[in-house]
Design a protein around this motif. Structure first.
Motif, PDB file in Angstrom:
ATOM      1  N   LYS A   1      26.264   7.480 -11.543  1.00  0.00           N
ATOM      2  CA  LYS A   1      26.664   6.465 -12.784  1.00  0.00           C
ATOM      3  C   LYS A   1      26.031   6.759 -14.095  1.00  0.00           C
ATOM      4  CE  LYS A   1      26.941   1.547 -13.964  1.00  0.00           C
ATOM      5  NZ  LYS A   1      26.863   0.273 -13.455  1.00  0.00           N
ATOM      6  N   ARG A   2      24.770   7.008 -14.203  1.00  0.00           N
ATOM      7  CA  ARG A   2      24.122   7.057 -15.355  1.00  0.00           C
ATOM      8  C   ARG A   2      23.931   8.709 -16.228  1.00  0.00           C
ATOM      9  NH1 ARG A   2      18.378   4.992 -15.674  1.00  0.00           N
ATOM     10  NH2 ARG A   2      19.095   5.003 -18.006  1.00  0.00           N
ATOM     11  N   GLU A   3      24.237   9.574 -15.406  1.00  0.00           N
ATOM     12  CA  GLU A   3      24.236  10.834 -15.960  1.00  0.00           C
ATOM     13  C   GLU A   3      25.423  11.247 -17.274  1.00  0.00           C
ATOM     14  OE1 GLU A   3      22.919  13.836 -12.243  1.00  0.00           O
ATOM     15  OE2 GLU A   3      24.872  13.570 -12.466  1.00  0.00           O
ATOM     16  N   PRO A   4      26.324  10.484 -17.184  1.00  0.00           N
ATOM     17  CA  PRO A   4      27.281  10.579 -18.306  1.00  0.00           C
ATOM     18  C   PRO A   4      26.851   9.819 -19.389  1.00  0.00           C
ATOM     19  CG  PRO A   4      28.583  10.129 -16.292  1.00  0.00           C
ATOM     20  CD  PRO A   4      27.281  10.199 -15.685  1.00  0.00           C
ATOM     21  N   GLU A   5      25.821   8.903 -19.232  1.00  0.00           N
ATOM     22  CA  GLU A   5      25.336   8.071 -20.465  1.00  0.00           C
ATOM     23  C   GLU A   5      24.486   9.269 -21.128  1.00  0.00           C
ATOM     24  OE1 GLU A   5      23.202   4.976 -19.039  1.00  0.00           O
ATOM     25  OE2 GLU A   5      25.060   3.967 -18.016  1.00  0.00           O
ATOM     26  N   TRP A   6      23.699   9.854 -20.553  1.00  0.00           N
ATOM     27  CA  TRP A   6      22.798  10.812 -21.073  1.00  0.00           C
ATOM     28  C   TRP A   6      23.489  12.276 -21.677  1.00  0.00           C
ATOM     29  CZ3 TRP A   6      20.474   9.890 -15.964  1.00  0.00           C
ATOM     30  CH2 TRP A   6      19.442   8.827 -16.067  1.00  0.00           C
ATOM     31  N   LEU A   7      24.714  12.567 -21.111  1.00  0.00           N
ATOM     32  CA  LEU A   7      25.571  13.610 -21.798  1.00  0.00           C
ATOM     33  C   LEU A   7      26.226  13.180 -23.112  1.00  0.00           C
ATOM     34  CD1 LEU A   7      27.951  14.820 -18.654  1.00  0.00           C
ATOM     35  CD2 LEU A   7      25.998  15.994 -19.866  1.00  0.00           C
ATOM     36  N   ALA A   8      26.768  11.864 -22.929  1.00  0.00           N
ATOM     37  CA  ALA A   8      27.020  11.389 -24.241  1.00  0.00           C
ATOM     38  C   ALA A   8      25.912  11.217 -25.230  1.00  0.00           C
ATOM     39  CB  ALA A   8      27.570  10.052 -23.909  1.00  0.00           C
TER      40      ALA A   8
ATOM     41  N   ASN B   1      35.735  23.730   4.944  1.00  0.00           N
ATOM     42  CA  ASN B   1      34.333  23.707   4.997  1.00  0.00           C
ATOM     43  C   ASN B   1      33.859  24.065   3.490  1.00  0.00           C
ATOM     44  OD1 ASN B   1      35.202  26.291   4.776  1.00  0.00           O
ATOM     45  ND2 ASN B   1      33.627  27.041   5.999  1.00  0.00           N
ATOM     46  N   THR B   2      34.738  23.460   2.501  1.00  0.00           N
ATOM     47  CA  THR B   2      34.480  23.618   1.232  1.00  0.00           C
ATOM     48  C   THR B   2      33.681  22.692   0.639  1.00  0.00           C
ATOM     49  OG1 THR B   2      36.511  22.855   0.637  1.00  0.00           O
ATOM     50  CG2 THR B   2      36.473  25.094   0.730  1.00  0.00           C
ATOM     51  N   ILE B   3      32.684  23.052  -0.188  1.00  0.00           N
ATOM     52  CA  ILE B   3      31.958  21.981  -0.995  1.00  0.00           C
ATOM     53  C   ILE B   3      32.356  22.270  -2.414  1.00  0.00           C
ATOM     54  CG2 ILE B   3      29.561  21.278  -1.588  1.00  0.00           C
ATOM     55  CD1 ILE B   3      30.005  20.633   1.216  1.00  0.00           C
ATOM     56  N   VAL B   4      32.817  21.187  -3.028  1.00  0.00           N
ATOM     57  CA  VAL B   4      33.359  21.132  -4.204  1.00  0.00           C
ATOM     58  C   VAL B   4      32.463  20.696  -5.288  1.00  0.00           C
ATOM     59  CG1 VAL B   4      35.294  20.535  -5.740  1.00  0.00           C
ATOM     60  CG2 VAL B   4      35.680  21.139  -3.500  1.00  0.00           C
ATOM     61  N   PRO B   5      32.028  21.161  -6.321  1.00  0.00           N
ATOM     62  CA  PRO B   5      30.957  20.548  -7.269  1.00  0.00           C
ATOM     63  C   PRO B   5      31.111  19.130  -7.776  1.00  0.00           C
ATOM     64  CG  PRO B   5      31.332  22.516  -8.054  1.00  0.00           C
ATOM     65  CD  PRO B   5      32.405  22.619  -6.786  1.00  0.00           C
ATOM     66  N   GLU B   6      32.533  18.791  -7.804  1.00  0.00           N
ATOM     67  CA  GLU B   6      32.992  17.438  -8.261  1.00  0.00           C
ATOM     68  C   GLU B   6      32.632  16.445  -7.305  1.00  0.00           C
ATOM     69  OE1 GLU B   6      36.763  15.263  -9.965  1.00  0.00           O
ATOM     70  OE2 GLU B   6      37.204  17.151  -8.793  1.00  0.00           O
ATOM     71  N   GLU B   7      32.640  16.667  -6.035  1.00  0.00           N
ATOM     72  CA  GLU B   7      32.313  15.840  -4.804  1.00  0.00           C
ATOM     73  C   GLU B   7      30.848  15.629  -4.845  1.00  0.00           C
ATOM     74  OE1 GLU B   7      34.212  17.638  -1.618  1.00  0.00           O
ATOM     75  OE2 GLU B   7      36.283  17.049  -2.110  1.00  0.00           O
ATOM     76  N   VAL B   8      30.003  16.503  -4.970  1.00  0.00           N
ATOM     77  CA  VAL B   8      28.684  16.292  -4.913  1.00  0.00           C
ATOM     78  C   VAL B   8      28.289  15.770  -6.075  1.00  0.00           C
ATOM     79  CG1 VAL B   8      26.650  17.693  -4.997  1.00  0.00           C
ATOM     80  CG2 VAL B   8      28.427  18.638  -3.897  1.00  0.00           C
ATOM     81  N   VAL B   9      28.710  15.800  -7.126  1.00  0.00           N
ATOM     82  CA  VAL B   9      28.423  15.002  -8.301  1.00  0.00           C
ATOM     83  C   VAL B   9      28.891  13.532  -8.121  1.00  0.00           C
ATOM     84  CG1 VAL B   9      28.788  14.726 -10.933  1.00  0.00           C
ATOM     85  CG2 VAL B   9      28.527  16.929  -9.873  1.00  0.00           C
ATOM     86  N   LYS B  10      29.806  13.320  -7.551  1.00  0.00           N
ATOM     87  CA  LYS B  10      30.223  11.890  -7.389  1.00  0.00           C
ATOM     88  C   LYS B  10      29.332  11.295  -6.299  1.00  0.00           C
ATOM     89  CE  LYS B  10      35.173  12.369  -8.476  1.00  0.00           C
ATOM     90  NZ  LYS B  10      36.772  12.093  -7.878  1.00  0.00           N
ATOM     91  N   GLN B  11      29.039  11.993  -5.539  1.00  0.00           N
ATOM     92  CA  GLN B  11      28.194  11.525  -4.240  1.00  0.00           C
ATOM     93  C   GLN B  11      26.673  11.301  -4.554  1.00  0.00           C
ATOM     94  OE1 GLN B  11      28.399  13.138  -0.478  1.00  0.00           O
ATOM     95  NE2 GLN B  11      27.151  11.771   0.486  1.00  0.00           N
ATOM     96  N   TYR B  12      26.232  12.512  -5.174  1.00  0.00           N
ATOM     97  CA  TYR B  12      24.494  12.465  -5.368  1.00  0.00           C
ATOM     98  C   TYR B  12      24.355  12.462  -6.850  1.00  0.00           C
ATOM     99  CZ  TYR B  12      24.515  13.656  -0.433  1.00  0.00           C
ATOM    100  OH  TYR B  12      24.324  13.844   0.891  1.00  0.00           O
ATOM    101  N   GLY B  13      25.141  13.090  -7.737  1.00  0.00           N
ATOM    102  CA  GLY B  13      24.704  13.189  -9.125  1.00  0.00           C
ATOM    103  C   GLY B  13      24.381  14.882  -9.298  1.00  0.00           C
ATOM    104  N   ALA B  14      24.680  15.194 -10.685  1.00  0.00           N
ATOM    105  CA  ALA B  14      24.550  16.573 -10.750  1.00  0.00           C
ATOM    106  C   ALA B  14      23.111  17.208 -10.474  1.00  0.00           C
ATOM    107  CB  ALA B  14      25.077  17.036 -12.365  1.00  0.00           C
TER     108      ALA B  14
END
Length: 990
Positions: A27-34, A677-690
């Protein structure tokens, strides 16, 4: 606590911070990007003057889909390089880029046409190209946001695209350098060809998968026995001195070889109609085998004679279902040279003379006795070894296979048969050839084999070798361009340049060197529409070896480049383009305009010119400090960039090359959508954060293949929490720190000076690690320091002083060290945990333009290094380990609840170590209320640890009362002004 004893909790200096233990990164990472975009962090870094540039040149990903985990690994590694170099004092620029031309995008547009019932060939080329451009633009925008979400810094507002007009103009100009230096030529030779995509492919566009192929053993019947010089010399050496004797020996030999066959083995039956020779190896032992027993109706019949390699004869016998045979005699190389055979289809009714020729037996070093028969069927139009043999011996090139993988319509028996269908499946060509061989009585055996076979990495369909006219860059031609520092040919320059490049890991050098050493000429042309065209003209009626075949005119070239700068490469396809570019100096009707497009690897291989050379944020010398990609790019971008740069400016476009492996699942399997068995970056970011994905990259040995999956990510998240807890403690303790109260290192207690020593050691390790791109080494060193030496030791020990001391030197020294630690840990970890370290930084320094990414790693004084102190404290900590282990036993047995209830006796045999222990507050280090040190031998009941010799600990309980403020148990508690406290706390209370 007694009822009349005050509650001293509010008098303690307990940590105070709003920094949450739960990160909430998604939730917070996009705030720092902005925020970074708002304050312009990347641009502000460029304003720092006097810095030496560091240029990591971005290998362009392809603009045609969402990011996969390999993209994530690659871009995060690049970001760690860029950020760490910047924070070590460089002007570290990063221009992201995209590869936009080529078959995958064109193929997508063709699919859209097919769904609408449109024929691609009916669509004007410029319209098709316009749709391809729009498709690429859309994916560039999507991927840009996905890369930014991973915390990757760079000039995102102005990336480079291979389809930008200036890029297309530069690519064309770079191609024209090959045109003008004479290395460009048109040749007809076999190349990897995709019948599905109807174009030639480069080796870098080929991947290998298991494929089931036909296997056939084909009989070539003897047709002639001639007197070759080698045979005559052999016969003379055997005693046939006169001409009649030689002739007699030859007649006898011809009789011996009568009705014999050579047998070849191949996995590509469709190439048999194109056969023009059979090769053998003079170093292999051959024999003549005559069938004596075979089943009735067998393809290999009784009485037939086969010439075979002795090492492979038994395998052939089994495959051909021959019950028994006799080996007649050795067949020597001199005899081989005198033999000629008939093509298997020679003389067949309806063949119309197509195969009425003799097939020579030729020596070839590529023939082995590892599989097959010891003879290799040779079709010069359908294999590189075959082509080289054909050139050497003047064999005929054939043009039987069309661009769609079908035989030419007028080829007897097989006209129109398809090798590979448009859907990538096998057509009828193989079966038709096999059936005709059976009909002709020329098949000895057949079967199936599963083997590694080339496929297009885009359509995933099998490929064929096909002879077509293509445009090549000659890599062994003396260029004569005056840029001879590294050599006079492209290959020589490339091989020399490789040893001037720093390779990480070094094995990358060997891989690329071997590829460059053995590679053929570079196939530049593709028979497609979406790309940069080969901007050249050929004279009608002239042959390729004619000096006037290619038009070489700088004025024509200049007009083309000027048009491309204004209109892009579409200008090549505009009406009247030929006359426009040729101008008044040439008759347009006398020339043909080439409409093949350049291999996309030439596009990306030219990026050094329009990015490094031409951009203001490029490299002054046009050479990058680093190229960083996966190991597959030894045959891809690293390879083509080196070829292109060596061909146009005589040097490599990079000083360093770093490669990473592939990403596998937790079990070490290749990721596949079908396996789930694929791991997609978008899913990792949504669950844990970048930051968790970035931390996974930092903890990984990227030089080998890496693994990722749910359990691995859980472990990474646990490491993150431990590190976050360390940072939270520092923030809480530093809340009221005033830099004016900082203590000079010389006046600090030894424990603080030991921490500074460790920081000085780490500073060297961190800088050397980042310089060597050893992110795993850097992170492990900092992580272990933060979570073990700090959290589990230093912080644990100093909590008492930080919480309970008044304005003591000890407390101020600890706060000073915490401030020093804060600045180093946040900056050292900022290239890895870009979001978290920004959060930590802003918790202390929340100014409007504040950012940890705007500062450098702090300079660490070398004077902090104190090896003698470090050695002393290594001994102190070894003894401490024994004490804490002894207390843990008492805690486990519920003798005590906390270590402050103890006052152990510690026996130390080593006098120097005992002296060191007595010079420090060892009870504070062990977090006990008291401690006794003795040089006497430890009693038998003492606790010992085998790995720490000469130390024994006897447990004793602390004597006195518990201080109601610091919880130490001391004899003086209750004897001071303030009720229920020890002397130290009484003084702190005032």
């Amino acid at each position: 606590m007694c009822a009349d004893t005050p509650d001293y909790k509010d008098t303690l200096n307990l940590p105070v911070t709003e920094f949450p233990m739960r990160a909430g990164l998604p939730k917070r990472e996009p705030e720092w990007l902005a925020r970074w975009e708002e304050i312009g962090v990347y641009d502000r870094l460029r304003e720092k003057e006097g810095r030496k540039p560091f240029i990591l040149h971005d290998g362009p990903p392809y603009a045609n889909g969402h990011l996969h985990i390999g993209h994530g690994l690659n871009k995060i590694l690049k970001d760690m390089v860029v950020r760490s170099q910047q924070m070590m004092g460089r002007d570290s620029r990063y221009v992201p880029g995209w590869d936009c031309h080529g078959l995958p995008i064109e193929w997508k547009i063709e699919e859209q046409y097919r769904q609408k019932g449109k024929n691609k060939d009916d669509v004007p080329v410029v319209e098709l190209r316009r749709e391809c451009r729009a498709f690429a633009e859309g994916w560039v925008d999507i991927q840009r946001e996905e890369f930014k979400r991973l915390g990757v810094t760079g000039n995102w507002a102005d990336p480079y695209l291979t389809m930008d007009f200036h890029a297309e103009a530069t690519i064309a100009a770079e191609f024209q350098k090959f045109l003008m230096n004479g290395s460009l030529y048109q040749g007809s030779k076999p190349v990897m060809w995709s019948p599905v995509e109807k174009t030639a492919l480069a080796e870098a566009e080929v991947e290998y998968h298991d494929h089931q192929s036909h296997t056939i053993w084909v009989k070539f019947p003897i047709a002639a026995f001639g007197g070759s010089p080698e045979l005559i010399e052999h016969l003379q050496s055997q005693g046939a001195e006169s001409q009649p004797e030689v002739m007699g020996a030859m007649m006898k030999m011809a009789e011996d070889f009568g009705h014999s066959h050579v047998v070849i083995w191949t996995t590509t039956p469709w190439t048999i109609p194109q056969n023009r020779a059979v090769c053998f190896n003079p170093d292999i032992s051959y024999g003549l085998y005559q069938v004596t027993e075979a089943p009735e109706g067998n393809w290999a019949q009784v009485g037939e004679k086969f010439i075979l390699a002795d090492d492979l004869a038994e395998e052939v016998r089994k495959a051909a279902k021959i019950d028994a045979w006799e080996r007649s005699f050795d067949v020597l190389p001199a005899q081989m040279s005198a033999l000629q055979f008939a093509h298997p289809f020679r003389g067949l009714e309806g063949a119309n003379g197509e195969w009425d020729f003799n097939v020579p037996l030729l020596p070839g070093e590529h023939v082995t006795a590892e599989a097959g028969t010891g003879f290799v069927h040779t079709a010069p139009s359908h294999g590189d070894d075959d082509y080289q043999i054909g050139r050497k011996y003047g064999l005929e090139m054939t043009y039987n296979v069309l661009e769609d993988g079908s035989f030419r319509p007028d080829l007897p028996f097989f006209g129109g048969e398809v090798i590979i269908k448009p859907n990538g499946k096998e057509g009828g060509a193989n079966k038709a050839v096999i059936d005709k061989l059976v009909e002709a009585g020329m098949l000895a055996a057949r079967g199936r084999i599963t083997h590694s076979y080339p496929h297009s990495w885009r359509s995933k369909a099998p490929l064929i070798y096909r002879n077509t006219p293509q445009w090549f860059a000659a890599i062994d031609k003396d260029l004569g361009d005056g840029q001879d520092t590294l050599g006079t040919t492209i290959r020589a320059r490339a091989l020399t340049a490789i040893d001037k490049v720093k390779w990480t890991p070094q094995s990358g050098r060997n891989r690329l060197y071997a590829m460059m050493e053995s590679r053929p000429d570079w196939v530049l042309s593709r028979q497609r529409a979406w790309g940069v065209p080969l901007t050249c003209f050929v004279k009608k009626g002239a042959l390729p070896d004619d000096p006037e075949f290619l038009l070489r005119d700088e004025a024509v070239n200049a007009r083309i480049i000027a048009a491309f700068e204004e209109e892009g490469a579409d200008a090549w396809y505009a009406e009247g383009a030929k006359a426009r570019f040729l101008g008044d100096d040439y008759d347009a009707e006398a020339y043909e305009q080439v409409f093949d497009v350049l291999d996309v690897w030439f596009d990306s291989g030219s990026t050094h010119a329009f990015v490094l050379r031409d951009r203001a944020d490029g490299a002054a010398d046009g050479v990058a400090d680093l190229y960083l990609e996966g190991t597959d790019q030894h045959r891809g971008w690293f390879h083509s960039s080196l070829l292109q740069s060596c061909g146009t400016k005589g040097i490599a476009p990079y000083r360093g090359v770093l490669t990473h492996g592939f990403t596998l699942d937790e079990k070490g399997n290749k990721m596949s959508k079908s396996l789930g068995n694929t791991i997609v970056p978008e899913e990792v970011v949504k669950q844990y954060g970048a930051d968790i994905l970035r931390l996974w990259v930092a903890q990984t040995d990227y030089t080998a293949d890496q693994r990722i999956g749910p359990e691995i990510l859980k472990g990474v998240a646990d490491s993150y929490r431990r590190l976050r807890n360390t940072m939270r403690f520092m923030l809480g303790s530093l809340g009221g720190f005033d830099a004016a109260q900082a203590v000079d290192p010389a006046e600090m207690p030894e424990l603080e000076r030991w921490v500074l020593h460790r920081l000085a050691e780490l500073d060297v390790q961190v800088r050397e690690g980042y310089s060597a791109y050893n992110f795993q080494g850097v992170f492990q060193a900092v992580f272990n320091f933060a979570t073990v030496e700090l959290s589990s030791f230093y912080f644990d020990v100093r909590k008492d002083a930080l919480y309970c001391d008044g304005d003591s030197t000890r407390r101020r020294a600890a706060l000073t060290v915490l401030d020093i630690l804060f600045h180093r840990l946040t900056t050292w970890l900022a290239p890895v945990l870009v979001f978290t370290m920004e959060e930590v930084w802003l918790e202390r320094f929340p100014g409007e333009g504040s950012s940890v990414h705007l500062v450098d790693f702090p300079e660490t004084p070398a004077a902090w290094r104190d090896e003698a102190l470090a050695a002393k404290w290594a001994g102190v900590r070894r003894v401490r380990r024994v004490v804490t282990a002894a207390l843990e036993v008492q805690r486990r047995d519920k003798v005590i609840g906390a270590s402050l209830e103890a006052a152990p006796v510690v026996h130390v045999e080593d006098g120097e170590v005992l002296k060191a222990l007595k010079s420090v507050a060892f009870e504070d280090l062990c977090i006990t209320s008291d401690i006794s040190l003795s040089g006497d031998p430890a009693p038998s009941e003492a606790f010992r640890m085998p790995e720490v010799e000469g130390v024994g600990v006897v447990f004793e309980k602390a004597q006195g009362q518990k201080c109601q403020r610091c919880w130490k148990i001391l004899p003086d508690v209750g004897t001071h002004k303030h009720a229920g406290v020890c002397g130290r706390c009484d003084e702190a209370l005032g």
